[in-house]
Design an enzyme around this catalytic site. Sequence first.
Site, PDB file in Angstrom:
ATOM      1  NE  ARG A 241      -3.864  -2.327   2.016  1.00 26.81           N
ATOM      2  CZ  ARG A 241      -4.462  -3.097   2.912  1.00 26.81           C
ATOM      3  NH1 ARG A 241      -4.098  -3.024   4.188  1.00 26.81           N
ATOM      4  NH2 ARG A 241      -5.409  -3.937   2.550  1.00 26.81           N
ATOM      5  CD  GLU A 362      -1.146  -3.670  -3.681  1.00 27.54           C
ATOM      6  OE1 GLU A 362      -1.663  -4.707  -3.206  1.00 27.54           O
ATOM      7  OE2 GLU A 362      -0.001  -3.646  -4.153  1.00 27.54           O
TER       8      GLU A 362
END
Length: 380
Positions: A241, A362
């Site tokens: 992320r 993600e």
Amino acid sequence: MDFRLSEEQEAIRAMALDFARVELAPHAVDWDQQKHFPVETLRAAAALGMAGIYIRDDVGGTGLTRLDAAIIIEALATGCPAVASFVSIHNMCAGMIDGYGTDEQRQRLLPALLTMETLASYCLTEPGSGSDAAALKTKAVRDGDAYLLTGQKQFISGAGESGLYIVMARTGEEGPKGISAFVVDKEAPGLTFGANEKKMGWHAQPTRAVMLDNVRVPAENRLGAEGEGFRIAMAGLDGGRLNIAAASLGGAQAAFDKALAYVQERRAFGRAIGEFQALQFRLADMATDLEIARTFLWRAAAALDAADPEATKLCAMAKRFVTDRCFAVANDALQLHGGYGYLADYGVEKIVRDLRVHQILEGTNEIMRLIVSRAVMGRK
């Protein structure tokens, strides 16, 4: 806190920016239009240490930090966010093997990943389980010294081109505790791929479904113990992320730089349009958003490096905020170009298309809000 980069970090950033300027940016629009996956260019990046950024050096990794990784991915994304994002995914997979694999697995699997002779893909999402990842249905049934994997993964970056797939599959009960992680070789019988998806952006990397039909995976290719797969997958996503946020930041910075140059050259009503206060104010807001995004991204990366108990929350915050704000900056950059921004030759519309998916993958930004809200309310 010292917000200045060290001399080493400045050198790393300069190296990545130079690679982006020379090897990525001149080809980005063509790769996008031709849907070309530049594998040889990726391997050139690997030769500079960008395929194992935070992998330990005993297997040839670069041994850098998550903050260093964010700096590198941002720099690469100034040349092409789609290519930089695949570098991020590849590093995430390598990091999962480095962090959770046995020494035998690390020595056997990582050297080829660090040169990108073998590319890696992350296989969590399924047709019926995206945000609710713990509901995945792919099964792994023990069969002697191996597992038989059956199921389908969806939206897999690099699928069909990657030689290695980290697959999360169910070995036990429903929910996260019944999931295990496996390393699957591309040549394994029963492993097949769907057609390359037709997408809004990210054309410079393939996206396909991954189908598993009784794929035999040696038990020695399981990462961690049975039932640890979901935890391993989520830990990988913390760094992923940050990297995908960094790719948004680099793309938005490139779009901003294009817009800044354009408004200083484009003339209307007898003067450069950059002399109009309304456009100056918009540029000021865009520059401020970029700086806030970068500062908070570095804060979250430093927390992950320090194993801060709040790192997962901060990574989710950073992913949500940076991808949202940077998409807005890129979109504003397109608007500042007027009609020319809508043309492929200027490269801005490609950046807008590439960055849009960062708000989804993600973990969607809605899921990021869920992670943050649970953390601030003291809930798991």
